[in-house]
Design a protein around this motif. Structure first.
Motif, PDB file in Angstrom:
ATOM      1  N   SER A   1     -10.698  48.965 -37.899  1.00 51.49           N
ATOM      2  CA  SER A   1      -9.406  48.736 -38.562  1.00 51.49           C
ATOM      3  C   SER A   1      -9.201  47.248 -38.799  1.00 51.49           C
ATOM      4  CB  SER A   1      -8.259  49.275 -37.693  1.00 51.49           C
ATOM      5  OG  SER A   1      -8.242  48.613 -36.432  1.00 51.49           O
ATOM      6  N   TRP A   2      -8.443  46.949 -39.842  1.00 55.68           N
ATOM      7  CA  TRP A   2      -8.127  45.553 -40.186  1.00 55.68           C
ATOM      8  C   TRP A   2      -6.774  45.574 -40.891  1.00 55.68           C
ATOM      9  CZ3 TRP A   2     -12.509  41.951 -42.265  1.00 55.68           C
ATOM     10  CH2 TRP A   2     -12.116  40.615 -42.153  1.00 55.68           C
ATOM     11  N   PRO A   3      -5.696  45.610 -40.123  1.00 57.97           N
ATOM     12  CA  PRO A   3      -4.369  45.869 -40.691  1.00 57.97           C
ATOM     13  C   PRO A   3      -3.951  44.910 -41.807  1.00 57.97           C
ATOM     14  CG  PRO A   3      -4.318  46.035 -38.313  1.00 57.97           C
ATOM     15  CD  PRO A   3      -5.663  45.480 -38.662  1.00 57.97           C
ATOM     16  N   ASN A   4      -4.324  43.634 -41.705  1.00 56.47           N
ATOM     17  CA  ASN A   4      -3.864  42.691 -42.723  1.00 56.47           C
ATOM     18  C   ASN A   4      -4.918  42.427 -43.795  1.00 56.47           C
ATOM     19  OD1 ASN A   4      -5.617  41.326 -41.081  1.00 56.47           O
ATOM     20  ND2 ASN A   4      -4.427  39.425 -41.010  1.00 56.47           N
ATOM     21  N   ASN A   5      -5.874  43.343 -43.947  1.00 58.27           N
ATOM     22  CA  ASN A   5      -6.880  43.226 -45.002  1.00 58.27           C
ATOM     23  C   ASN A   5      -6.973  44.567 -45.720  1.00 58.27           C
ATOM     24  OD1 ASN A   5      -9.248  42.962 -46.588  1.00 58.27           O
ATOM     25  ND2 ASN A   5     -10.062  41.436 -45.176  1.00 58.27           N
ATOM     26  N   ALA A   6      -6.186  44.699 -46.797  1.00 54.30           N
ATOM     27  CA  ALA A   6      -6.082  45.983 -47.492  1.00 54.30           C
ATOM     28  C   ALA A   6      -7.409  46.390 -48.126  1.00 54.30           C
ATOM     29  CB  ALA A   6      -4.988  45.901 -48.556  1.00 54.30           C
ATOM     30  N   ALA A   7      -8.167  45.412 -48.641  1.00 52.30           N
ATOM     31  CA  ALA A   7      -9.445  45.736 -49.290  1.00 52.30           C
ATOM     32  C   ALA A   7     -10.412  46.356 -48.293  1.00 52.30           C
ATOM     33  CB  ALA A   7     -10.053  44.478 -49.918  1.00 52.30           C
ATOM     34  N   TYR A   8     -10.429  45.807 -47.064  1.00 49.46           N
ATOM     35  CA  TYR A   8     -11.333  46.374 -46.062  1.00 49.46           C
ATOM     36  C   TYR A   8     -10.836  47.742 -45.606  1.00 49.46           C
ATOM     37  CZ  TYR A   8     -14.394  46.894 -42.079  1.00 49.46           C
ATOM     38  OH  TYR A   8     -15.336  47.378 -41.206  1.00 49.46           O
ATOM     39  N   THR A   9      -9.562  47.882 -45.375  1.00 51.93           N
ATOM     40  CA  THR A   9      -8.997  49.146 -44.919  1.00 51.93           C
ATOM     41  C   THR A   9      -9.325  50.273 -45.892  1.00 51.93           C
ATOM     42  OG1 THR A   9      -7.209  47.985 -43.775  1.00 51.93           O
ATOM     43  CG2 THR A   9      -6.869  50.324 -44.275  1.00 51.93           C
ATOM     44  N   ALA A  10      -9.276  49.962 -47.196  1.00 52.50           N
ATOM     45  CA  ALA A  10      -9.584  50.977 -48.208  1.00 52.50           C
ATOM     46  C   ALA A  10     -11.069  51.323 -48.254  1.00 52.50           C
ATOM     47  CB  ALA A  10      -9.125  50.491 -49.580  1.00 52.50           C
ATOM     48  N   SER A  11     -11.891  50.469 -47.663  1.00 53.46           N
ATOM     49  CA  SER A  11     -13.337  50.678 -47.711  1.00 53.46           C
ATOM     50  C   SER A  11     -13.877  51.428 -46.501  1.00 53.46           C
ATOM     51  CB  SER A  11     -14.054  49.314 -47.814  1.00 53.46           C
ATOM     52  OG  SER A  11     -13.640  48.606 -48.953  1.00 53.46           O
ATOM     53  N   VAL A  12     -13.092  51.588 -45.462  1.00 50.53           N
ATOM     54  CA  VAL A  12     -13.570  52.208 -44.222  1.00 50.53           C
ATOM     55  C   VAL A  12     -14.098  53.616 -44.489  1.00 50.53           C
ATOM     56  CG1 VAL A  12     -12.831  53.082 -41.968  1.00 50.53           C
ATOM     57  CG2 VAL A  12     -12.119  50.810 -42.733  1.00 50.53           C
ATOM     58  N   ASN A  13     -15.220  53.941 -43.862  1.00 50.16           N
ATOM     59  CA  ASN A  13     -15.954  55.196 -44.000  1.00 50.16           C
ATOM     60  C   ASN A  13     -16.736  55.305 -45.306  1.00 50.16           C
ATOM     61  OD1 ASN A  13     -15.220  56.258 -41.491  1.00 50.16           O
ATOM     62  ND2 ASN A  13     -13.346  57.202 -42.326  1.00 50.16           N
ATOM     63  N   HIS A  14     -16.693  54.277 -46.124  1.00 49.60           N
ATOM     64  CA  HIS A  14     -17.502  54.253 -47.338  1.00 49.60           C
ATOM     65  C   HIS A  14     -18.826  53.519 -47.072  1.00 49.60           C
ATOM     66  CE1 HIS A  14     -13.615  55.232 -49.174  1.00 49.60           C
ATOM     67  NE2 HIS A  14     -14.281  55.583 -50.270  1.00 49.60           N
ATOM     68  N   ASP A  15     -19.850  53.883 -47.854  1.00 50.05           N
ATOM     69  CA  ASP A  15     -21.138  53.215 -47.749  1.00 50.05           C
ATOM     70  C   ASP A  15     -21.084  51.827 -48.374  1.00 50.05           C
ATOM     71  OD1 ASP A  15     -21.880  55.584 -46.653  1.00 50.05           O
ATOM     72  OD2 ASP A  15     -23.306  56.150 -48.230  1.00 50.05           O
ATOM     73  N   VAL A  16     -21.932  50.949 -47.876  1.00 47.91           N
ATOM     74  CA  VAL A  16     -21.936  49.541 -48.279  1.00 47.91           C
ATOM     75  C   VAL A  16     -22.958  49.324 -49.396  1.00 47.91           C
ATOM     76  CG1 VAL A  16     -22.314  47.181 -47.491  1.00 47.91           C
ATOM     77  CG2 VAL A  16     -21.286  48.860 -45.947  1.00 47.91           C
ATOM     78  N   PRO A  17     -22.553  48.805 -50.551  1.00 49.91           N
ATOM     79  CA  PRO A  17     -23.519  48.465 -51.598  1.00 49.91           C
ATOM     80  C   PRO A  17     -24.135  47.093 -51.343  1.00 49.91           C
ATOM     81  CG  PRO A  17     -21.318  47.982 -52.378  1.00 49.91           C
ATOM     82  CD  PRO A  17     -21.172  48.548 -50.980  1.00 49.91           C
ATOM     83  N   CYS A  18     -25.152  46.767 -52.115  1.00 46.16           N
ATOM     84  CA  CYS A  18     -25.807  45.470 -51.967  1.00 46.16           C
ATOM     85  C   CYS A  18     -26.603  45.173 -53.223  1.00 46.16           C
ATOM     86  CB  CYS A  18     -26.719  45.442 -50.748  1.00 46.16           C
ATOM     87  SG  CYS A  18     -28.036  46.697 -50.815  1.00 46.16           S
ATOM     88  N   ALA A  19     -27.086  43.956 -53.330  1.00 45.41           N
ATOM     89  CA  ALA A  19     -27.955  43.567 -54.442  1.00 45.41           C
ATOM     90  C   ALA A  19     -28.837  42.423 -53.979  1.00 45.41           C
ATOM     91  CB  ALA A  19     -27.140  43.171 -55.668  1.00 45.41           C
ATOM     92  N   VAL A  20     -30.011  42.308 -54.574  1.00 48.32           N
ATOM     93  CA  VAL A  20     -30.925  41.206 -54.312  1.00 48.32           C
ATOM     94  C   VAL A  20     -30.873  40.262 -55.511  1.00 48.32           C
ATOM     95  CG1 VAL A  20     -33.312  40.529 -53.837  1.00 48.32           C
ATOM     96  CG2 VAL A  20     -32.386  42.639 -52.866  1.00 48.32           C
ATOM     97  N   CYS A  21     -30.596  39.003 -55.244  1.00 49.21           N
ATOM     98  CA  CYS A  21     -30.291  38.042 -56.296  1.00 49.21           C
ATOM     99  C   CYS A  21     -31.265  36.864 -56.261  1.00 49.21           C
ATOM    100  CB  CYS A  21     -28.866  37.511 -56.140  1.00 49.21           C
ATOM    101  SG  CYS A  21     -27.633  38.806 -55.837  1.00 49.21           S
TER     102      CYS A  21
END
Length: 260
Positions: free
Chosen positions: A144-164
């Motif tokens: 949980s991260w109460p004062n970070n709405a972007a992170y809260t909305a991402s919880v339980n979702h898979d993490v994307p990535c890219a090689v640059c």
């Protein structure tokens, strides 16, 4: 070689006349110089023959190998961006994908994370699941991260990535700061994330710098078997820990990926 033989003959024959001696010395000097030049010429010819042989071999094998190193081309560095589907506009995208890692409670396997492409290629596969294997799972945002709405909305979702790939020579990840050292270029900034720290049911992982905007892999969002990421906090106490004057107990740590 015949020049050296001729010089030896003149030396052995020896002429007593002073004037003739001077002439002989000049001739000997010229002969030695010519012999040296001839030896250099022979070495050049041998080198040219070797280069021609290499070119002929490369042509037959279809390879284009150069015997000389070209140091005049552009210099690049590569890095992973975690938590984003694509690379920043300042960099070239080599590929995009999903973050993968070992299941959070497994005590074996790897502790690092991999950026997996979306078009895997398989070879020599064995059917069905094997017990003597390392396993790769998706990585999910957790906690949980109460004062970070972007992170809260991402919880339980898979993490994307890219090689640059950036047109610079090297890159670093700076922990606990979201700006780069003077003279460095900011590729992206975010927060340090790692495995959960506090239970025998969780295994360790590496720290990674996840972009502050926390994008997710589409069509994910349920808690499944996965590697897990949690925000990393600074720990400073009177009994030991980070220096408490710059670090604050319980504050989430930032990060920056920088190149130069």
């Amino acid at each position: 070689m015949w020049l050296l033989v001729f010089a030896g003959f003149l030396w052995v024959a020896g002429v007593n006349c002073t004037a003739t001696d001077k002439i002989t010395q000049h001739i000997l000097s010229d002969v030695v110089a010519l012999a040296s030049e001839l030896e250099e010429l022979k070495q050049d010819v041998a080198w040219l023959r070797t280069m021609r042989h290499i070119e002929e071999e490369n042509g037959r094998s279809g390879r284009q190998l150069s015997p000389r190193v070209n140091n005049t081309g552009p210099v690049y560095t590569t890095y992973n961006i975690w938590g984003r589907r694509h690379c920043p506009t300042s960099s070239e995208e080599i590929y995009s994908g999903v973050a993968g890692g070992e299941y959070y409670s497994h005590t074996g396997g790897a502790s690092d994370f991999q950026c997996l492409p979306m078009d895997p290629i398989y070879a020599r596969t064995a059917p069905n699941e094997q017990s003597t294997r390392g396993l790769m799972y998706p990585v999910q945002y957790m906690g949980s991260w109460p004062n970070n709405a972007a992170y809260t909305a991402s919880v339980n979702h898979d993490v994307p990535c890219a090689v640059c790939r950036a047109r610079r020579s090297t890159h670093i990840t700076v922990p606990a700061r979201n700006v780069c050292p003077s003279g460095w270029t900011l590729e992206y900034k975010g927060f340090l994330l790692a495995a959960y720290q506090h239970s025998s049911s969780y295994d360790r992982s590496q720290y990674i710098c996840v972009d502050e905007l926390f994008e997710t892999v589409p069509s994910t969002g349920s808690s499944v078997y996965a590697a897990q990421l949690f925000p990393a906090e600074g720990k400073c106490t009177s009994g030991g820990g980070l220096p408490c004057s710059p670090y604050i107990e319980g504050y989430e740590l930032t990060c920056a990926v920088c190149s130069i």
